[in-house]
Design a protein around this motif. Sequence first.
Motif, short mmCIF file in Angstrom:
data_model
loop_
_atom_site.label_atom_id
_atom_site.label_comp_id
_atom_site.label_asym_id
_atom_site.label_seq_id
_atom_site.Cartn_x
_atom_site.Cartn_y
_atom_site.Cartn_z
N VAL A 17 0.82 -1.22 0.00
CA VAL A 17 0.00 0.00 0.00
C VAL A 17 0.86 1.26 0.00
N SER A 18 2.00 1.23 0.66
CA SER A 18 2.81 2.45 0.81
C SER A 18 3.65 2.75 -0.42
N ILE A 19 3.61 1.91 -1.44
CA ILE A 19 4.37 2.20 -2.65
C ILE A 19 3.80 3.42 -3.38
N PRO A 20 2.49 3.54 -3.54
CA PRO A 20 1.99 4.72 -4.26
C PRO A 20 1.48 5.85 -3.36
N ILE A 21 1.33 5.65 -2.04
CA ILE A 21 0.75 6.69 -1.19
C ILE A 21 1.63 6.93 0.02
N TYR A 22 1.35 8.01 0.72
CA TYR A 22 2.10 8.37 1.92
C TYR A 22 1.84 7.38 3.05
N CYS A 23 2.87 7.12 3.86
CA CYS A 23 2.72 6.15 4.95
C CYS A 23 1.70 6.62 5.98
N ASP A 24 1.61 7.93 6.23
CA ASP A 24 0.61 8.44 7.18
C ASP A 24 -0.80 8.05 6.72
N SER A 25 -1.09 8.33 5.46
CA SER A 25 -2.41 7.99 4.92
C SER A 25 -2.62 6.48 4.91
N GLY A 26 -1.56 5.73 4.59
CA GLY A 26 -1.67 4.29 4.55
C GLY A 26 -2.04 3.70 5.91
N PHE A 27 -1.44 4.23 6.97
CA PHE A 27 -1.75 3.71 8.30
C PHE A 27 -3.20 4.03 8.67
N ILE A 28 -3.64 5.24 8.34
CA ILE A 28 -5.02 5.62 8.65
C ILE A 28 -6.00 4.73 7.89
N ILE A 29 -5.69 4.45 6.62
CA ILE A 29 -6.56 3.59 5.80
C ILE A 29 -6.63 2.18 6.37
N LEU A 30 -5.50 1.64 6.79
CA LEU A 30 -5.43 0.24 7.23
C LEU A 30 -5.68 0.06 8.73
N ASN A 31 -5.88 1.15 9.44
CA ASN A 31 -6.03 1.05 10.90
C ASN A 31 -7.25 0.22 11.30
N SER A 32 -8.34 0.33 10.55
CA SER A 32 -9.53 -0.45 10.89
C SER A 32 -9.25 -1.94 10.76
#
Length: 349
Positions: A17-32
Motif C-alpha cells: 500500500v505504501s508504494i503509491p501513497i504516503y505512509c501516514d495515509s496508509g496507516f489511517i486507511i489500514l487502521n480499521s
Amino acid sequence: MGGRFPALALAITGYIVSIPIYCDSGFIILNSIRKHLVKTHKASPVFLSTVLGTALYATHTLVPPTPGPLAAAAANLQISDHLPLVMLSGMAVSVVAVVVGFLWGLYSQRYEVKEGQFERKVFPDQPEKQRQVGFFVSFLPVLAPILLITVSGLVGKGEDGIWQWLVFFGQPANALLVGLACCWPLISKSPRGGLEVYMTKGLEAGGKIALIVGCGGAFGLVLRASDFSQLLTSNELLVGFGLFLPFLMGAIIKTSEGMATVALITSSALIEPLLPLLGLDSVTGRMLALLACGGGSMTVAHVNDSFFWVIAEFSGMDTMTALKSITIATFLQGISVLITVQILGWWLL
C-alpha cells in the motif's frame, strides 16, 4: 494468509500500500483492519502497530512512485530513465527493512496499551453504505502505475507506434494519473455525498504532500547552491565514507527535522555533486546512493515526525511506549538498509 498469520498479512499489505501513497495515509486507511485483527486474534496492539508502521515506512522511503524516492531519483540523482531498476532494487532492499521491523515488533509485544485509550478521529466518517468490489478492482489503482512505469523502462526510447504510447503513459505523472482513473469503479456507485468525502480527504492529504515535496526540494537546492558541498569535498575523511555519507546526511536531516520525504530529497540533492568523488557516478552508484539516502531518511522516527504520532494515537500508545517500539524499530530498519546497501556496493561497484 487464511487468517492464521495476521501480522504477516498486515506486513505484506503495508509493504504494497505504501508504494503509491504516503505512509501516514496508509496507516489511517489500514487502521480499521489492524483493530479488527487485534480483536479477532487477541494480538498485541503494539505488535501489529509496529509491524504495520514499519512495513509502510520501508517502501515509503525506498520505492518510487512514492513522492520522496521519485523526486530524489528523477530530479536530484538523474536516474529517471532507470526507474524500473530503481523500483525493483528498492522493493528488494525494503524487504530487509520490513523483516527487521517485524522482528522488533515481536519483541515489542511485552509493552501493553489499552486499545483506543488515546485514539481520536482525524478524518470525517466514511459513508455508511458502500458497494462491494472485487480484489482486482481494488488493487488496480496500485498495480497500474507500477506496471506502466516498468513497461516504459523496458521498452525504452525510440520505438514507434504503440510503444511510444506505452512510454508516454509510463512517465511517472501520467502513470499516476492512470492509477487515479482506475479509482473510478470504486466510487462510481458510492452513496450520495460519498464522492465529496473522498475528494475532501484526497485534497487534504495531497496538498500536504505537494507542500512537503516542493519545500524539501527547494531546501535541498538552496543547500546545494551554498558552500556546504564545497565544505564536504574539502574534507577527505568525509569523501572516503562512500555510501555511508549519503546515509549519514539523510539520518542527520531526518532526525533533526522529522520528515522522511524532506530528508530524502534534501540529502539526495546535497550528495549528487559529490558522487564522482565518492566513486558513485554511474547508474548503479546513483541507485545505491538513493537507497542509502532512503535508509538514512528513515533513521529515526520520533516526536518530531507526524507518522510517529499517527501510529501512537491510532494505536493507543503513550509517548514512552511509542519511543520504545516505533523509534527503535526505525533505527534498526535504517541500519539494516545501510548494511544491505554496503554489501550490494561491494558486489556491484
